[in-house]
Design a protein around this motif. Structure first.
Motif, PDB file in Angstrom:
ATOM      1  N   UNK A  53       6.050  -1.973   0.656  1.00 31.12           N
ATOM      2  CA  UNK A  53       6.405  -1.625  -0.724  1.00 31.12           C
ATOM      3  C   UNK A  53       7.767  -0.962  -0.737  1.00 31.12           C
ATOM      4  N   UNK A  54       8.256  -0.671  -1.937  1.00 30.49           N
ATOM      5  CA  UNK A  54       9.460   0.146  -2.028  1.00 30.49           C
ATOM      6  C   UNK A  54       9.108   1.579  -1.642  1.00 30.49           C
ATOM      7  N   UNK A  55      10.110   2.357  -1.309  1.00 29.83           N
ATOM      8  CA  UNK A  55       9.881   3.767  -0.959  1.00 29.83           C
ATOM      9  C   UNK A  55       9.306   4.515  -2.144  1.00 29.83           C
ATOM     10  N   UNK A  56       9.877   4.262  -3.331  1.00 34.69           N
ATOM     11  CA  UNK A  56       9.445   4.980  -4.532  1.00 34.69           C
ATOM     12  C   UNK A  56       7.997   4.661  -4.890  1.00 34.69           C
ATOM     13  N   UNK A  57       7.582   3.405  -4.717  1.00 34.13           N
ATOM     14  CA  UNK A  57       6.224   3.009  -5.105  1.00 34.13           C
ATOM     15  C   UNK A  57       5.161   3.754  -4.314  1.00 34.13           C
ATOM     16  N   UNK A  58       5.466   4.101  -3.058  1.00 34.72           N
ATOM     17  CA  UNK A  58       4.479   4.761  -2.195  1.00 34.72           C
ATOM     18  C   UNK A  58       4.593   6.284  -2.190  1.00 34.72           C
ATOM     19  N   UNK A  59       5.583   6.825  -2.857  1.00 37.28           N
ATOM     20  CA  UNK A  59       5.841   8.270  -2.780  1.00 37.28           C
ATOM     21  C   UNK A  59       4.626   9.129  -3.120  1.00 37.28           C
ATOM     22  N   UNK A  60       3.959   8.811  -4.217  1.00 38.94           N
ATOM     23  CA  UNK A  60       2.851   9.653  -4.679  1.00 38.94           C
ATOM     24  C   UNK A  60       1.708   9.695  -3.673  1.00 38.94           C
ATOM     25  N   UNK A  61       1.326   8.529  -3.128  1.00 35.55           N
ATOM     26  CA  UNK A  61       0.204   8.505  -2.185  1.00 35.55           C
ATOM     27  C   UNK A  61       0.604   9.076  -0.821  1.00 35.55           C
ATOM     28  N   UNK A  62       1.882   8.988  -0.496  1.00 38.35           N
ATOM     29  CA  UNK A  62       2.359   9.619   0.741  1.00 38.35           C
ATOM     30  C   UNK A  62       2.289  11.133   0.594  1.00 38.35           C
ATOM     31  N   UNK A  63       2.774  11.643  -0.536  1.00 38.24           N
ATOM     32  CA  UNK A  63       2.759  13.080  -0.774  1.00 38.24           C
ATOM     33  C   UNK A  63       1.329  13.623  -0.843  1.00 38.24           C
ATOM     34  N   UNK A  64       0.406  12.778  -1.277  1.00 36.55           N
ATOM     35  CA  UNK A  64      -1.004  13.192  -1.365  1.00 36.55           C
ATOM     36  C   UNK A  64      -1.695  13.148  -0.008  1.00 36.55           C
ATOM     37  N   UNK A  65      -0.992  12.668   1.015  1.00 33.24           N
ATOM     38  CA  UNK A  65      -1.569  12.610   2.347  1.00 33.24           C
ATOM     39  C   UNK A  65      -2.514  11.449   2.590  1.00 33.24           C
ATOM     40  N   UNK A  66      -2.497  10.464   1.702  1.00 33.22           N
ATOM     41  CA  UNK A  66      -3.412   9.327   1.833  1.00 33.22           C
ATOM     42  C   UNK A  66      -2.780   8.126   2.530  1.00 33.22           C
ATOM     43  N   UNK A  67      -1.466   8.129   2.612  1.00 34.70           N
ATOM     44  CA  UNK A  67      -0.733   7.019   3.236  1.00 34.70           C
ATOM     45  C   UNK A  67       0.338   7.591   4.156  1.00 34.70           C
ATOM     46  N   UNK A  68       0.554   6.913   5.289  1.00 32.76           N
ATOM     47  CA  UNK A  68       1.525   7.373   6.275  1.00 32.76           C
ATOM     48  C   UNK A  68       2.679   6.373   6.375  1.00 32.76           C
ATOM     49  N   UNK A  69       3.895   6.865   6.259  1.00 32.79           N
ATOM     50  CA  UNK A  69       5.070   6.017   6.434  1.00 32.79           C
ATOM     51  C   UNK A  69       5.260   5.664   7.915  1.00 32.79           C
ATOM     52  N   UNK A  70       5.707   4.406   8.163  1.00 38.73           N
ATOM     53  CA  UNK A  70       5.994   4.006   9.545  1.00 38.73           C
ATOM     54  C   UNK A  70       7.444   3.576   9.756  1.00 38.73           C
ATOM     55  N   UNK A  71       8.022   2.848   8.788  1.00 34.21           N
ATOM     56  CA  UNK A  71       9.384   2.330   8.982  1.00 34.21           C
ATOM     57  C   UNK A  71       9.943   1.790   7.681  1.00 34.21           C
ATOM     58  N   UNK A  72      11.268   1.635   7.640  1.00 35.91           N
ATOM     59  CA  UNK A  72      11.948   0.982   6.517  1.00 35.91           C
ATOM     60  C   UNK A  72      12.577  -0.309   7.018  1.00 35.91           C
ATOM     61  N   UNK A  73      12.884  -1.210   6.087  1.00 37.23           N
ATOM     62  CA  UNK A  73      13.400  -2.522   6.480  1.00 37.23           C
ATOM     63  C   UNK A  73      14.923  -2.598   6.544  1.00 37.23           C
ATOM     64  N   UNK A  74      15.617  -1.520   6.241  1.00 37.48           N
ATOM     65  CA  UNK A  74      17.083  -1.551   6.224  1.00 37.48           C
ATOM     66  C   UNK A  74      17.671  -1.636   7.630  1.00 37.48           C
ATOM     67  N   UNK A  75      18.923  -2.087   7.692  1.00 37.01           N
ATOM     68  CA  UNK A  75      19.586  -2.212   8.980  1.00 37.01           C
ATOM     69  C   UNK A  75      19.887  -0.885   9.632  1.00 37.01           C
ATOM     70  N   UNK A  76      19.992   0.151   8.826  1.00 33.82           N
ATOM     71  CA  UNK A  76      20.175   1.505   9.341  1.00 33.82           C
ATOM     72  C   UNK A  76      19.117   2.403   8.734  1.00 33.82           C
ATOM     73  N   UNK A  77      18.908   3.561   9.305  1.00 29.61           N
ATOM     74  CA  UNK A  77      17.889   4.470   8.786  1.00 29.61           C
ATOM     75  C   UNK A  77      18.262   4.945   7.384  1.00 29.61           C
TER      76      UNK A  77
END
Length: 358
Positions: A239-263
């Motif tokens: 998903x986009x970063x913004x779309x997952x923000x709420x569930x990440x902040x709630x501790x229900x989803x864990x970020x692993x990586x982004x698709x961009x060429x640089x961080x």
């Protein structure tokens, strides 16, 4: 486009001189062949049109400017467009307002902008989907991304997708996810918003290149996809970063990586997916374009105002909260180059995934 050479500008007096010069018109009705008369009248109309266009460019803007946005209110694209419109309105001296045209993968918005008058009063807030993904997804489009638009400015040079997992999944890295998925082939599913384009391609490329055997679950809404991953119905999400923000902040989803060429600057500790799976690079972009044929003077002035806003204090921080980043507005030429590069990249993705336009 208006001429860009350094020759003397067309004026009404020079136009009148042309109409009385033997080189441009005949001496009399009797000695002027019909074909020459028709060509003369066509040339006269073209010259008059050029003068009118030049006059419009010199006085522009005299009324509000419409910025068409291919999403509904509240989406990250819409928020970014409204920030731009508000900032440019202050410095340009005339209001720029947003008109939302959601749905149909942004096709309606792009078609409307492509058919608009070339007077500088209609612009389009476009993105990767409208300019690069739609051409490889649809056999026929009512607009041509290459011929129908003139690049104005690059708004965001980085708008990547993000790979994340349900917080209960026993993985904390891309490498860990690959090992776990391969050991549980066919038991995990990856969710993505199929209407967003980039998320679907990112999920499919990751699944194929890493040989994961994930069950692919398309959604018609990013909000529903994120909620189902947060609740454990699906274990993996693109998903986009913004779309997952709420569930990440709630501790229900864990970020692993982004698709961009640089961080991503807003998440410097989050790795890029290509660090583990080379070949998956999706930077994403947002840009403002005008109908092809809009006066170059108008485009240049718009570019300056947009770049001025993007260079202002706190703008980058506001973009980072939306999962976006900017390097400034660039130039119309560099913006067009970015769009062409993205189009080439997405054609390659389509070929790799054997995507057939529908």
């Amino acid at each position: 486009m208006l001429p860009t050479s350094k020759s003397s500008p067309l004026t009404m007096s020079s136009l009148l001189a042309m109409t009385t010069d033997d080189k441009y018109c005949a001496k009399s009705e009797e000695t002027t062949p019909p074909v020459r008369k028709r060509l003369y009248h066509i040339a006269l109309c073209c010259i008059a049109g050029a003068i009118a266009s030049a006059a419009n460019a010199e006085t522009w803007p005299t009324r509000p400017i419409k910025l068409i946005v291919p999403t509904g209110p509240g989406a990250a694209t819409d928020i970014m467009a409204r920030l731009i419109a508000e900032g440019v309105s202050r410095t340009l001296g005339r209001p720029m307002f947003v008109e939302n045209m959601p749905g149909a993968s942004g096709i309606l918005a792009h078609e409307t902008a492509a058919r608009a008058a070339r007077d500088g009063y209609t612009l389009l807030f476009t993105n990767t989907s409208g300019m690069a993904i739609n051409p490889i997804s649809f056999k026929r489009l009512p607009y041509d991304p290459t011929r129908d638009f003139a690049a104005v400015a690059l708004v965001c040079s980085l708008g990547p997708q993000m790979l994340s997992v349900n917080a209960d999944l026993p993985v904390a890295s891309v490498t860990g996810l690959i090992a776990y998925a391969q050991a549980n082939r066919g038991k995990l599913s990856i969710a993505f918003d199929n209407t967003a384009g980039a998320a679907a391609f990112g999920a499919k490329l990751f699944n194929k290149q890493a040989d994961l055997g994930l069950v692919e679950v398309p959604y018609r809404s990013a909000a529903q996809a994120t909620q189902d991953v947060a609740s454990g119905i699906n274990q993996v999400m693109m998903s986009s970063i913004a779309a997952a923000n709420a569930v990440v902040q709630a501790g229900k989803v864990r970020r692993l990586a982004v698709t961009s060429g640089k961080r991503f600057p807003g998440l410097p500790d989050l790795p890029s997916l290509h660090e583990t799976v080379p070949g998956i690079v999706m930077d994403g972009f947002f840009a403002i374009v005008a109908p092809a044929g809009t006066a170059s003077e108008v485009i240049a002035q718009l570019n300056r105002e947009i770049d001025r806003y993007l260079s202002g204090p706190d703008v980058e921080q506001r973009l980072l909260t939306l999962g976006l980043s900017t390097d400034g507005g660039g130039t119309p030429e560099s913006t067009a180059q970015v769009i062409r590069k993205e189009q080439e990249q997405w054609r390659a993705f389509a070929k790799e995934l054997n995507v057939e336009p529908q």
